[in-house]
Design an enzyme around this catalytic site. Structure first.
Site, PDB file in Angstrom:
ATOM      1  N   GLY A   1     -44.611   3.149  -6.645  1.00  0.00           N
ATOM      2  CA  GLY A   1     -43.291   3.570  -6.205  1.00  0.00           C
ATOM      3  C   GLY A   1     -42.822   2.790  -4.987  1.00  0.00           C
ATOM      4  CB  SER A   2     -40.455   3.729  -2.326  1.00  0.00           C
ATOM      5  OG  SER A   2     -39.381   3.934  -3.212  1.00  0.00           O
ATOM      6  CB  THR A   3     -46.077   2.843  -1.167  1.00  0.00           C
ATOM      7  OG1 THR A   3     -46.546   2.684  -2.515  1.00  0.00           O
ATOM      8  CG2 THR A   3     -46.002   4.323  -0.839  1.00  0.00           C
TER       9      THR A   3
ATOM     10  CE  LYS B   1     -37.981   1.020  -2.695  1.00  0.00           C
ATOM     11  NZ  LYS B   1     -37.128   2.197  -2.473  1.00  0.00           N
TER      12      LYS B   1
END
Length: 608
Positions: free
Chosen positions: A300-302, A304
Protein backbone atom coordinates in the site's frame (compact mmCIF):
# COMPACT_ATOMS: atom_id res chain seq x y z
CA UNK A 1 19.24 -99.96 31.20
CA UNK A 2 22.90 -99.31 31.85
CA UNK A 3 23.50 -98.53 28.20
CA UNK A 4 20.43 -96.27 28.13
CA UNK A 5 21.59 -94.35 31.22
CA UNK A 6 25.09 -93.97 29.79
CA UNK A 7 23.60 -92.68 26.54
CA UNK A 8 21.35 -90.16 28.33
CA UNK A 9 24.19 -88.85 30.52
CA UNK A 10 26.37 -88.66 27.43
CA UNK A 11 23.80 -86.48 25.65
CA UNK A 12 23.51 -84.22 28.72
CA UNK A 13 27.28 -83.95 28.92
CA UNK A 14 27.51 -83.06 25.24
CA UNK A 15 24.77 -80.45 25.67
CA UNK A 16 26.47 -78.99 28.73
CA UNK A 17 29.76 -78.87 26.86
CA UNK A 18 28.02 -77.11 23.97
CA UNK A 19 26.40 -74.51 26.25
CA UNK A 20 29.14 -73.99 28.83
CA UNK A 21 32.25 -74.30 26.71
CA UNK A 22 31.52 -73.72 23.06
CA UNK A 23 28.87 -70.97 23.61
CA UNK A 24 29.96 -69.77 27.04
CA UNK A 25 30.55 -66.15 26.01
CA UNK A 26 27.25 -65.84 24.11
CA UNK A 27 25.25 -67.13 27.05
CA UNK A 28 27.06 -64.87 29.50
CA UNK A 29 26.11 -61.88 27.33
CA UNK A 30 22.48 -63.04 27.11
CA UNK A 31 22.33 -63.48 30.88
CA UNK A 32 23.85 -60.06 31.49
CA UNK A 33 21.53 -58.48 28.96
CA UNK A 34 18.57 -59.94 30.81
CA UNK A 35 19.93 -58.78 34.18
CA UNK A 36 21.92 -55.67 33.26
CA UNK A 37 20.61 -52.94 31.01
CA UNK A 38 22.36 -49.94 29.43
CA UNK A 39 20.01 -46.99 29.86
CA UNK A 40 20.79 -44.00 27.66
CA UNK A 41 20.12 -40.64 29.38
CA UNK A 42 19.38 -37.68 27.05
CA UNK A 43 21.11 -34.47 28.01
CA UNK A 44 19.13 -31.34 28.92
CA UNK A 45 18.93 -28.86 26.07
CA UNK A 46 20.60 -25.50 26.55
CA UNK A 47 18.69 -22.55 27.94
CA UNK A 48 17.45 -19.58 25.90
CA UNK A 49 17.71 -16.01 27.23
CA UNK A 50 16.65 -12.60 26.02
CA UNK A 51 19.24 -9.88 25.34
CA UNK A 52 19.30 -8.95 29.05
CA UNK A 53 19.84 -12.57 30.08
CA UNK A 54 16.31 -13.23 31.30
CA UNK A 55 15.23 -16.85 30.68
CA UNK A 56 12.72 -17.57 27.93
CA UNK A 57 13.09 -21.34 27.53
CA UNK A 58 14.35 -23.88 30.04
CA UNK A 59 14.28 -27.63 30.67
CA UNK A 60 12.18 -29.35 33.31
CA UNK A 61 11.87 -32.98 34.45
CA UNK A 62 9.33 -35.10 32.61
CA UNK A 63 7.90 -38.44 33.80
CA UNK A 64 7.82 -40.86 30.89
CA UNK A 65 6.68 -44.48 30.53
CA UNK A 66 9.19 -46.84 28.91
CA UNK A 67 8.69 -50.46 27.89
CA UNK A 68 11.05 -53.32 27.09
CA UNK A 69 8.86 -55.64 25.00
CA UNK A 70 11.12 -58.66 25.68
CA UNK A 71 10.34 -58.46 29.42
CA UNK A 72 6.61 -58.99 28.93
CA UNK A 73 5.19 -62.51 28.54
CA UNK A 74 1.91 -61.11 27.19
CA UNK A 75 2.78 -57.88 25.40
CA UNK A 76 -0.70 -57.11 24.10
CA UNK A 77 -2.18 -57.41 27.60
CA UNK A 78 0.56 -55.21 29.05
CA UNK A 79 -0.04 -52.56 26.37
CA UNK A 80 -3.79 -52.63 27.00
CA UNK A 81 -3.29 -52.02 30.73
CA UNK A 82 -0.66 -49.36 30.08
CA UNK A 83 -3.06 -47.46 27.80
CA UNK A 84 -5.78 -47.71 30.43
CA UNK A 85 -3.62 -46.40 33.26
CA UNK A 86 -1.91 -43.60 31.30
CA UNK A 87 -4.31 -42.67 28.52
CA UNK A 88 -1.47 -43.20 26.04
CA UNK A 89 -2.19 -43.34 22.32
CA UNK A 90 -0.76 -45.59 19.59
CA UNK A 91 1.62 -47.51 21.86
CA UNK A 92 1.82 -50.52 19.47
CA UNK A 93 2.67 -48.11 16.65
CA UNK A 94 5.53 -46.58 18.65
CA UNK A 95 6.95 -50.02 19.41
CA UNK A 96 6.62 -50.99 15.75
CA UNK A 97 8.37 -47.80 14.63
CA UNK A 98 11.24 -48.52 17.02
CA UNK A 99 11.59 -52.05 15.67
CA UNK A 100 11.65 -50.76 12.09
CA UNK A 101 14.34 -48.26 13.07
CA UNK A 102 16.56 -51.14 14.24
CA UNK A 103 16.01 -51.14 18.01
CA UNK A 104 18.52 -53.49 19.70
CA UNK A 105 17.02 -56.23 21.94
CA UNK A 106 16.16 -55.12 25.47
CA UNK A 107 16.46 -51.44 24.60
CA UNK A 108 13.50 -49.59 26.16
CA UNK A 109 10.99 -47.77 23.96
CA UNK A 110 9.44 -44.51 25.14
CA UNK A 111 5.69 -44.93 24.68
CA UNK A 112 3.99 -42.29 26.87
CA UNK A 113 5.57 -38.94 27.67
CA UNK A 114 4.94 -36.11 30.14
CA UNK A 115 2.74 -38.09 32.50
CA UNK A 116 0.63 -36.27 35.06
CA UNK A 117 0.81 -37.04 38.75
CA UNK A 118 -2.24 -39.34 38.72
CA UNK A 119 -0.77 -41.33 35.84
CA UNK A 120 2.54 -41.66 37.68
CA UNK A 121 0.76 -42.95 40.80
CA UNK A 122 -1.26 -45.43 38.70
CA UNK A 123 1.89 -46.83 37.10
CA UNK A 124 3.71 -47.20 40.40
CA UNK A 125 0.71 -48.84 42.06
CA UNK A 126 0.28 -51.41 39.26
CA UNK A 127 3.95 -52.08 38.54
CA UNK A 128 3.61 -55.86 38.99
CA UNK A 129 0.84 -55.92 36.39
CA UNK A 130 3.07 -54.18 33.87
CA UNK A 131 6.16 -56.36 33.29
CA UNK A 132 8.74 -54.54 31.19
CA UNK A 133 7.28 -51.10 31.96
CA UNK A 134 9.30 -48.56 33.89
CA UNK A 135 8.98 -44.92 34.81
CA UNK A 136 11.82 -42.64 33.74
CA UNK A 137 12.58 -39.00 34.49
CA UNK A 138 13.86 -37.25 31.37
CA UNK A 139 14.54 -33.59 30.50
CA UNK A 140 11.62 -31.85 28.74
CA UNK A 141 11.53 -28.49 26.99
CA UNK A 142 9.49 -25.75 28.68
CA UNK A 143 8.57 -22.36 27.23
CA UNK A 144 8.18 -20.01 30.17
CA UNK A 145 5.78 -17.56 28.52
CA UNK A 146 3.57 -19.88 26.48
CA UNK A 147 2.84 -18.41 23.06
CA UNK A 148 5.21 -15.45 23.47
CA UNK A 149 7.57 -15.25 20.45
CA UNK A 150 6.44 -18.75 19.44
CA UNK A 151 7.32 -18.30 15.75
CA UNK A 152 10.78 -17.04 16.66
CA UNK A 153 11.61 -19.59 19.38
CA UNK A 154 10.07 -22.50 17.46
CA UNK A 155 9.58 -25.91 19.04
CA UNK A 156 11.09 -29.37 19.45
CA UNK A 157 9.63 -32.75 18.61
CA UNK A 158 10.53 -36.42 18.75
CA UNK A 159 12.91 -37.60 16.05
CA UNK A 160 11.31 -39.17 12.99
CA UNK A 161 12.61 -41.95 10.76
CA UNK A 162 14.05 -39.34 8.40
CA UNK A 163 15.77 -37.57 11.32
CA UNK A 164 17.38 -40.86 12.37
CA UNK A 165 18.58 -41.49 8.83
CA UNK A 166 20.13 -38.02 8.56
CA UNK A 167 21.59 -37.96 12.10
CA UNK A 168 23.29 -41.18 13.11
CA UNK A 169 23.96 -40.00 16.68
CA UNK A 170 20.25 -39.60 17.50
CA UNK A 171 18.18 -42.41 19.01
CA UNK A 172 14.50 -43.27 19.24
CA UNK A 173 12.76 -40.98 21.74
CA UNK A 174 15.29 -38.14 21.37
CA UNK A 175 14.00 -34.62 20.79
CA UNK A 176 15.24 -32.44 17.95
CA UNK A 177 14.58 -28.83 16.98
CA UNK A 178 11.87 -28.70 14.34
CA UNK A 179 11.21 -25.00 13.81
CA UNK A 180 12.57 -21.54 14.54
CA UNK A 181 15.47 -21.00 16.91
CA UNK A 182 15.24 -24.59 18.16
CA UNK A 183 15.98 -25.86 14.66
CA UNK A 184 18.54 -23.23 13.69
CA UNK A 185 20.60 -23.70 16.86
CA UNK A 186 20.13 -27.45 17.27
CA UNK A 187 23.88 -28.05 17.16
CA UNK A 188 24.44 -25.71 20.11
CA UNK A 189 21.34 -26.46 22.17
CA UNK A 190 21.61 -30.24 22.02
CA UNK A 191 23.91 -31.63 24.66
CA UNK A 192 25.82 -34.90 24.88
CA UNK A 193 23.82 -37.85 26.20
CA UNK A 194 25.00 -39.87 29.17
CA UNK A 195 23.98 -43.32 30.37
CA UNK A 196 23.55 -45.78 33.20
CA UNK A 197 24.34 -49.44 33.58
CA UNK A 198 21.54 -50.76 35.80
CA UNK A 199 20.57 -54.11 37.26
CA UNK A 200 16.92 -55.17 36.88
CA UNK A 201 14.76 -57.97 38.21
CA UNK A 202 12.68 -60.49 36.23
CA UNK A 203 9.98 -57.95 35.35
CA UNK A 204 12.42 -55.21 34.39
CA UNK A 205 12.26 -53.16 37.57
CA UNK A 206 15.39 -51.25 38.44
CA UNK A 207 17.36 -52.72 41.36
CA UNK A 208 20.56 -50.71 41.40
CA UNK A 209 22.85 -48.55 39.29
CA UNK A 210 26.13 -50.30 38.52
CA UNK A 211 27.82 -47.58 36.49
CA UNK A 212 26.96 -44.08 35.35
CA UNK A 213 28.27 -41.83 32.57
CA UNK A 214 27.19 -38.20 33.20
CA UNK A 215 25.50 -36.27 30.43
CA UNK A 216 26.66 -32.87 29.20
CA UNK A 217 23.94 -30.19 28.89
CA UNK A 218 23.70 -28.12 25.73
CA UNK A 219 25.00 -24.60 25.37
CA UNK A 220 22.79 -21.58 26.01
CA UNK A 221 21.56 -19.06 23.44
CA UNK A 222 21.32 -15.34 24.15
CA UNK A 223 18.80 -13.78 21.77
CA UNK A 224 18.60 -10.21 20.53
CA UNK A 225 14.95 -9.77 21.58
CA UNK A 226 14.02 -7.81 24.67
CA UNK A 227 11.49 -9.60 26.88
CA UNK A 228 9.87 -6.33 28.02
CA UNK A 229 9.52 -5.13 24.44
CA UNK A 230 8.25 -8.50 23.27
CA UNK A 231 5.60 -8.51 25.99
CA UNK A 232 4.54 -4.98 25.03
CA UNK A 233 4.22 -6.02 21.39
CA UNK A 234 2.27 -9.16 22.27
CA UNK A 235 -0.11 -7.11 24.43
CA UNK A 236 -0.58 -4.49 21.69
CA UNK A 237 -1.40 -7.25 19.16
CA UNK A 238 -3.91 -9.00 21.42
CA UNK A 239 -7.10 -9.83 19.54
CA UNK A 240 -5.59 -8.89 16.18
CA UNK A 241 -4.37 -11.04 13.31
CA UNK A 242 -1.23 -9.81 11.66
CA UNK A 243 2.45 -9.22 12.29
CA UNK A 244 4.82 -6.86 14.08
CA UNK A 245 8.59 -6.71 13.98
CA UNK A 246 11.04 -4.22 15.50
CA UNK A 247 14.70 -3.90 14.48
CA UNK A 248 17.70 -2.04 15.78
CA UNK A 249 18.53 0.14 12.74
CA UNK A 250 22.17 0.30 13.79
CA UNK A 251 22.93 -3.40 13.49
CA UNK A 252 19.85 -5.31 12.28
CA UNK A 253 19.08 -7.01 15.59
CA UNK A 254 15.49 -8.20 15.98
CA UNK A 255 14.19 -6.50 19.14
CA UNK A 256 10.69 -8.03 19.04
CA UNK A 257 8.70 -10.20 16.66
CA UNK A 258 5.02 -11.12 16.84
CA UNK A 259 2.88 -13.17 14.48
CA UNK A 260 -0.78 -13.62 15.37
CA UNK A 261 -2.50 -15.96 15.73
CA UNK A 262 0.22 -18.00 17.40
CA UNK A 263 0.53 -21.45 18.99
CA UNK A 264 1.81 -22.93 22.24
CA UNK A 265 5.23 -24.56 21.61
CA UNK A 266 4.81 -26.76 24.71
CA UNK A 267 2.23 -28.96 22.97
CA UNK A 268 4.92 -30.32 20.64
CA UNK A 269 7.17 -31.61 23.42
CA UNK A 270 6.85 -35.37 23.79
CA UNK A 271 5.04 -35.69 20.49
CA UNK A 272 2.01 -33.64 19.56
CA UNK A 273 -1.28 -35.52 19.74
CA UNK A 274 -2.94 -36.28 16.43
CA UNK A 275 -6.03 -34.28 17.38
CA UNK A 276 -3.97 -31.18 18.30
CA UNK A 277 -1.92 -31.41 15.11
CA UNK A 278 -5.05 -31.79 13.00
CA UNK A 279 -6.58 -28.75 14.67
CA UNK A 280 -3.49 -26.65 13.93
CA UNK A 281 -3.27 -27.79 10.32
CA UNK A 282 -6.94 -27.21 9.54
CA UNK A 283 -7.24 -23.86 11.31
CA UNK A 284 -8.22 -21.36 8.57
CA UNK A 285 -6.17 -18.65 10.30
CA UNK A 286 -2.94 -20.66 9.88
CA UNK A 287 -1.37 -20.18 13.34
CA UNK A 288 1.80 -22.05 12.31
CA UNK A 289 2.60 -19.48 9.60
CA UNK A 290 5.10 -16.83 10.63
CA UNK A 291 3.46 -13.79 9.08
CA UNK A 292 6.56 -11.66 9.70
CA UNK A 293 8.68 -13.62 7.22
CA UNK A 294 6.19 -15.78 5.32
CA UNK A 295 3.18 -13.49 5.01
CA UNK A 296 3.16 -11.50 1.75
CA UNK A 297 0.93 -8.45 1.40
CA UNK A 298 0.63 -5.44 -0.91
CA UNK A 299 2.50 -2.69 0.97
CA UNK A 300 0.00 0.00 0.00
CA UNK A 301 1.03 3.58 0.66
CA UNK A 302 4.07 2.61 2.73
CA UNK A 303 5.63 1.93 -0.69
CA UNK A 304 5.49 5.68 -1.42
CA UNK A 305 8.68 6.03 0.65
CA UNK A 306 10.44 3.88 -1.97
CA UNK A 307 8.93 5.98 -4.79
CA UNK A 308 10.10 9.18 -3.14
CA UNK A 309 13.69 8.04 -2.69
CA UNK A 310 13.79 6.59 -6.23
CA UNK A 311 12.40 9.79 -7.76
CA UNK A 312 14.77 12.05 -5.81
CA UNK A 313 17.78 9.90 -6.67
CA UNK A 314 16.87 9.48 -10.35
CA UNK A 315 16.22 13.20 -10.80
CA UNK A 316 12.59 12.81 -11.87
CA UNK A 317 11.44 14.43 -8.64
CA UNK A 318 12.50 17.24 -6.29
CA UNK A 319 11.09 18.89 -3.22
CA UNK A 320 9.32 21.54 -5.30
CA UNK A 321 7.76 19.13 -7.80
CA UNK A 322 4.04 19.85 -7.79
CA UNK A 323 1.10 17.90 -9.21
CA UNK A 324 -2.59 18.65 -9.12
CA UNK A 325 -4.90 16.13 -7.46
CA UNK A 326 -8.56 16.64 -8.39
CA UNK A 327 -9.49 13.30 -6.79
CA UNK A 328 -8.40 11.07 -9.65
CA UNK A 329 -6.21 10.66 -12.72
CA UNK A 330 -7.40 9.68 -16.20
CA UNK A 331 -4.99 7.29 -17.92
CA UNK A 332 -5.54 4.82 -20.73
CA UNK A 333 -9.25 5.51 -20.92
CA UNK A 334 -10.05 4.98 -17.26
CA UNK A 335 -9.88 6.93 -14.02
CA UNK A 336 -7.49 6.01 -11.23
CA UNK A 337 -8.90 7.37 -8.00
CA UNK A 338 -7.24 9.01 -5.03
CA UNK A 339 -8.38 7.86 -1.61
CA UNK A 340 -9.67 11.39 -1.00
CA UNK A 341 -12.58 11.80 -3.38
CA UNK A 342 -12.47 15.60 -3.38
CA UNK A 343 -8.72 15.50 -4.07
CA UNK A 344 -5.79 17.36 -2.52
CA UNK A 345 -5.45 20.16 -5.06
CA UNK A 346 -1.98 21.33 -6.06
CA UNK A 347 0.45 19.48 -3.80
CA UNK A 348 4.23 19.08 -3.41
CA UNK A 349 6.30 16.11 -2.26
CA UNK A 350 6.33 16.82 1.48
CA UNK A 351 2.56 17.15 1.76
CA UNK A 352 2.02 14.29 -0.69
CA UNK A 353 3.83 11.96 1.71
CA UNK A 354 2.17 13.42 4.81
CA UNK A 355 -1.33 13.29 3.33
CA UNK A 356 -0.61 10.15 1.26
CA UNK A 357 -1.93 11.54 -2.03
CA UNK A 358 -2.36 8.72 -4.56
CA UNK A 359 -2.62 10.96 -7.64
CA UNK A 360 0.73 12.57 -6.81
CA UNK A 361 2.43 9.18 -6.75
CA UNK A 362 0.67 8.03 -9.90
CA UNK A 363 2.53 10.90 -11.57
CA UNK A 364 5.78 10.06 -9.76
CA UNK A 365 5.46 6.46 -10.94
CA UNK A 366 4.83 7.47 -14.55
CA UNK A 367 7.96 9.61 -14.59
CA UNK A 368 10.10 6.87 -13.03
CA UNK A 369 8.81 3.86 -14.94
CA UNK A 370 8.46 0.40 -13.44
CA UNK A 371 12.07 -0.67 -14.00
CA UNK A 372 13.59 2.22 -12.04
CA UNK A 373 11.04 1.67 -9.27
CA UNK A 374 12.05 -2.00 -9.20
CA UNK A 375 15.75 -1.11 -9.07
CA UNK A 376 15.36 1.00 -5.95
CA UNK A 377 12.85 -1.35 -4.32
CA UNK A 378 15.28 -4.25 -4.73
CA UNK A 379 18.13 -2.14 -3.36
CA UNK A 380 16.04 -1.46 -0.26
CA UNK A 381 15.43 -5.18 0.28
CA UNK A 382 12.04 -5.65 -1.36
CA UNK A 383 11.45 -8.62 -3.64
CA UNK A 384 14.45 -10.50 -2.19
CA UNK A 385 14.89 -12.57 0.95
CA UNK A 386 16.33 -10.69 3.91
CA UNK A 387 18.62 -13.59 4.83
CA UNK A 388 17.17 -14.05 8.33
CA UNK A 389 17.82 -17.60 9.51
CA UNK A 390 14.18 -18.67 9.78
CA UNK A 391 12.18 -21.33 8.00
CA UNK A 392 10.75 -20.80 4.53
CA UNK A 393 11.15 -17.02 4.28
CA UNK A 394 9.18 -15.47 1.41
CA UNK A 395 10.89 -13.15 -1.05
CA UNK A 396 7.74 -11.29 -2.07
CA UNK A 397 7.39 -9.74 -5.53
CA UNK A 398 8.65 -6.51 -7.07
CA UNK A 399 7.53 -6.44 -10.71
CA UNK A 400 9.52 -5.15 -13.65
CA UNK A 401 9.13 -5.39 -17.40
CA UNK A 402 11.61 -8.30 -17.50
CA UNK A 403 9.81 -10.02 -14.62
CA UNK A 404 6.45 -9.88 -16.39
CA UNK A 405 7.89 -11.10 -19.68
CA UNK A 406 9.53 -14.05 -17.92
CA UNK A 407 6.52 -14.98 -15.83
CA UNK A 408 3.58 -14.20 -18.11
CA UNK A 409 5.29 -13.86 -21.50
CA UNK A 410 3.66 -10.46 -21.89
CA UNK A 411 4.98 -6.92 -22.21
CA UNK A 412 4.57 -4.37 -19.45
CA UNK A 413 1.77 -1.83 -19.91
CA UNK A 414 2.31 1.76 -18.67
CA UNK A 415 -1.04 1.72 -16.82
CA UNK A 416 0.27 -1.09 -14.62
CA UNK A 417 2.96 1.24 -13.28
CA UNK A 418 0.29 3.37 -11.61
CA UNK A 419 -0.82 0.55 -9.33
CA UNK A 420 2.81 -0.35 -8.57
CA UNK A 421 3.52 3.26 -7.54
CA UNK A 422 1.02 3.04 -4.69
CA UNK A 423 2.12 -0.44 -3.58
CA UNK A 424 -0.66 -2.41 -5.21
CA UNK A 425 -0.99 -4.61 -8.29
CA UNK A 426 1.78 -7.20 -8.49
CA UNK A 427 3.73 -5.72 -5.56
CA UNK A 428 3.94 -8.00 -2.52
CA UNK A 429 6.22 -7.66 0.50
CA UNK A 430 6.71 -9.17 3.94
CA UNK A 431 6.47 -7.17 7.18
CA UNK A 432 10.16 -7.85 7.81
CA UNK A 433 11.08 -6.29 4.46
CA UNK A 434 9.03 -3.18 5.22
CA UNK A 435 10.76 -2.90 8.60
CA UNK A 436 14.04 -2.90 6.65
CA UNK A 437 12.77 0.01 4.54
CA UNK A 438 12.21 1.97 7.77
CA UNK A 439 15.64 0.86 8.98
CA UNK A 440 17.36 2.10 5.80
CA UNK A 441 15.75 5.54 5.99
CA UNK A 442 16.58 5.73 9.70
CA UNK A 443 20.27 4.86 9.45
CA UNK A 444 21.11 6.62 6.19
CA UNK A 445 21.19 3.79 3.67
CA UNK A 446 22.54 0.59 5.27
CA UNK A 447 20.60 -2.65 4.91
CA UNK A 448 21.57 -5.18 7.57
CA UNK A 449 20.78 -8.87 7.61
CA UNK A 450 18.22 -9.32 10.42
CA UNK A 451 19.57 -11.47 13.25
CA UNK A 452 17.90 -12.82 16.36
CA UNK A 453 20.85 -14.55 18.04
CA UNK A 454 23.28 -12.39 19.97
CA UNK A 455 25.66 -15.02 21.32
CA UNK A 456 26.16 -18.66 22.30
CA UNK A 457 27.33 -19.30 25.87
CA UNK A 458 29.17 -22.32 27.22
CA UNK A 459 28.34 -24.05 30.50
CA UNK A 460 30.68 -21.70 32.37
CA UNK A 461 29.03 -18.60 30.92
CA UNK A 462 31.82 -17.76 28.48
CA UNK A 463 30.83 -16.72 24.95
CA UNK A 464 31.70 -19.50 22.50
CA UNK A 465 30.26 -17.76 19.45
CA UNK A 466 29.25 -14.15 18.78
CA UNK A 467 27.07 -12.80 15.99
CA UNK A 468 28.40 -9.44 14.74
CA UNK A 469 26.25 -7.26 12.43
CA UNK A 470 26.10 -8.36 8.79
CA UNK A 471 25.80 -5.62 6.18
CA UNK A 472 23.85 -6.80 3.13
CA UNK A 473 24.09 -3.54 1.20
CA UNK A 474 25.12 0.09 1.53
CA UNK A 475 22.81 2.18 -0.61
CA UNK A 476 24.11 5.48 -1.94
CA UNK A 477 21.28 7.84 -1.04
CA UNK A 478 21.83 11.60 -1.03
CA UNK A 479 21.57 12.83 2.60
CA UNK A 480 19.36 15.69 1.35
CA UNK A 481 16.93 13.17 -0.12
CA UNK A 482 16.85 11.24 3.14
CA UNK A 483 16.30 14.45 5.09
CA UNK A 484 13.35 15.30 2.84
CA UNK A 485 11.76 11.91 3.41
CA UNK A 486 12.47 11.99 7.16
CA UNK A 487 10.88 15.42 7.53
CA UNK A 488 7.75 14.20 5.79
CA UNK A 489 7.61 10.99 7.83
CA UNK A 490 7.94 13.03 11.01
CA UNK A 491 4.92 15.11 9.99
CA UNK A 492 2.93 11.96 9.16
CA UNK A 493 2.95 11.35 12.91
CA UNK A 494 3.33 14.83 14.37
CA UNK A 495 2.05 17.25 11.73
CA UNK A 496 -1.43 18.75 11.43
CA UNK A 497 -2.38 16.84 8.26
CA UNK A 498 -0.65 13.58 9.15
CA UNK A 499 -2.36 10.20 9.03
CA UNK A 500 -0.70 8.57 12.07
CA UNK A 501 -1.28 10.82 15.08
CA UNK A 502 -1.96 7.74 17.21
CA UNK A 503 1.75 6.88 17.03
CA UNK A 504 2.86 10.21 18.52
CA UNK A 505 5.01 10.24 21.66
CA UNK A 506 5.41 13.19 23.99
CA UNK A 507 9.19 13.32 24.30
CA UNK A 508 10.42 11.54 21.16
CA UNK A 509 9.88 12.40 17.48
CA UNK A 510 8.45 9.33 15.76
CA UNK A 511 8.70 9.17 11.95
CA UNK A 512 6.33 6.90 10.08
CA UNK A 513 4.18 6.12 7.07
CA UNK A 514 0.72 4.58 7.00
CA UNK A 515 -0.61 2.28 4.33
CA UNK A 516 -3.88 0.65 3.35
CA UNK A 517 -3.60 -2.50 1.24
CA UNK A 518 -6.54 -4.12 -0.46
CA UNK A 519 -7.28 -7.67 0.60
CA UNK A 520 -9.96 -8.33 -2.02
CA UNK A 521 -11.03 -6.59 -5.19
CA UNK A 522 -9.53 -5.11 -8.32
CA UNK A 523 -9.77 -1.39 -7.60
CA UNK A 524 -6.41 0.29 -7.59
CA UNK A 525 -6.69 3.02 -4.99
CA UNK A 526 -6.72 2.35 -1.25
CA UNK A 527 -10.03 2.95 0.48
CA UNK A 528 -9.00 5.95 2.49
CA UNK A 529 -5.73 6.71 4.23
CA UNK A 530 -7.27 9.16 6.62
CA UNK A 531 -11.02 8.65 6.52
CA UNK A 532 -13.33 6.29 8.34
CA UNK A 533 -14.35 3.01 6.77
CA UNK A 534 -17.86 1.65 6.47
CA UNK A 535 -18.32 -0.57 9.51
CA UNK A 536 -20.84 -2.69 7.59
CA UNK A 537 -18.05 -4.07 5.42
CA UNK A 538 -17.62 -7.80 6.19
CA UNK A 539 -14.40 -8.54 8.06
CA UNK A 540 -12.83 -10.64 5.28
CA UNK A 541 -13.25 -7.80 2.76
CA UNK A 542 -11.71 -5.04 4.86
CA UNK A 543 -8.32 -3.71 3.84
CA UNK A 544 -5.08 -4.56 5.58
CA UNK A 545 -3.66 -1.80 7.77
CA UNK A 546 0.07 -0.96 7.52
CA UNK A 547 2.37 1.29 9.49
CA UNK A 548 6.16 1.53 9.32
CA UNK A 549 8.14 3.80 11.63
CA UNK A 550 11.39 4.63 13.37
CA UNK A 551 12.40 6.81 16.30
CA UNK A 552 13.87 9.16 17.23
CA UNK A 553 14.13 11.17 14.03
CA UNK A 554 17.88 11.65 14.38
CA UNK A 555 20.14 8.80 15.49
CA UNK A 556 17.25 6.33 15.47
CA UNK A 557 17.36 3.44 17.90
CA UNK A 558 14.36 1.42 16.79
CA UNK A 559 12.58 0.77 13.48
CA UNK A 560 9.43 -1.27 13.04
CA UNK A 561 6.67 -2.46 10.75
CA UNK A 562 3.17 -3.58 11.67
CA UNK A 563 0.32 -4.98 9.59
CA UNK A 564 -3.14 -5.76 10.94
CA UNK A 565 -5.05 -8.04 8.62
CA UNK A 566 -8.41 -6.57 7.66
CA UNK A 567 -7.70 -3.75 10.10
CA UNK A 568 -8.87 -0.99 7.77
CA UNK A 569 -6.41 1.89 8.09
CA UNK A 570 -2.83 2.02 9.24
CA UNK A 571 -3.35 5.20 11.22
CA UNK A 572 -6.14 3.73 13.33
CA UNK A 573 -5.19 0.04 13.53
CA UNK A 574 -1.40 -0.35 13.24
CA UNK A 575 -0.09 3.00 14.50
CA UNK A 576 -1.36 2.36 18.08
CA UNK A 577 0.58 -0.92 18.15
CA UNK A 578 3.83 0.80 17.25
CA UNK A 579 3.00 3.63 19.67
CA UNK A 580 2.73 1.17 22.58
CA UNK A 581 5.96 -0.64 21.68
CA UNK A 582 7.95 2.55 21.09
CA UNK A 583 6.62 4.05 24.30
CA UNK A 584 7.81 0.98 26.21
CA UNK A 585 11.17 1.10 24.47
CA UNK A 586 11.83 4.70 25.49
CA UNK A 587 10.65 3.98 29.02
CA UNK A 588 13.37 1.34 29.17
CA UNK A 589 15.91 3.47 27.26
CA UNK A 590 15.03 7.13 27.94
CA UNK A 591 16.44 9.75 25.65
CA UNK A 592 19.10 12.00 27.21
CA UNK A 593 17.84 15.56 27.85
CA UNK A 594 18.76 18.14 25.25
CA UNK A 595 21.72 20.41 26.20
CA UNK A 596 19.56 23.49 26.69
CA UNK A 597 17.23 21.52 28.96
CA UNK A 598 20.20 20.17 30.87
CA UNK A 599 21.54 23.69 31.47
CA UNK A 600 18.19 24.84 32.81
CA UNK A 601 18.13 21.90 35.17
CA UNK A 602 21.65 22.65 36.38
CA UNK A 603 20.81 26.32 37.00
CA UNK A 604 17.57 25.55 38.80
CA UNK A 605 17.49 25.93 42.59
CA UNK A 606 17.39 22.69 44.58
CA UNK A 607 13.95 21.27 45.28
CA UNK A 608 12.44 22.29 48.59
Amino acid sequence: MTALMIGLFGLVAIRLYYLQVLHHQDNVELADRNRIRIRRMPAPRGLVFDRNHRPLVDTRPSFDAMIVPEDSDNLSETIEKLERYTGGENIPGKISDAEEAGRPPYEPVMVVERLGWQQVVALEAHQLELPGVSLEITPARHYLYGQLAAHLLGYVGEVTKNDLIKNADYHNGDEIGKFGLERVSEGFLRGQAGGQEIEVDAVGRRLRVLKEIPDRPGQSIVMTIDLNLQQAAEAAMTGKNGAFVALDPNNGDVLAMVSHPAFDPDIFGGGVKASAWRELMTDPQHPLTNRVTQGIYPPGSTFKIVDSIAGLQEGTLNTQTSYNCPGGLWFGGREYHCWRKQGHGSIELHDAIVRSCDVYFYDVGQKLGVDRIAKWANAMGLGIKSGIDLDRESSGTIPSSAWKQKRYHERWYPAETLSVAIGQGYVATTPLQMAQVAEIVANGGTRYRPQFIKAVEGLDGTITKAYPPKVEARIAIDPASLATVKDAMADVVNGAGGTAHKAKLDDVIVCGKTGTAQAVGANIAPVGEGEGENDKTPEQYKDHAWFIAFAPKEHAKIAAACIIEHGGHGGSASAPVIHDVFQRYFQLHPEAPKPEIARVLEDSPPAQ
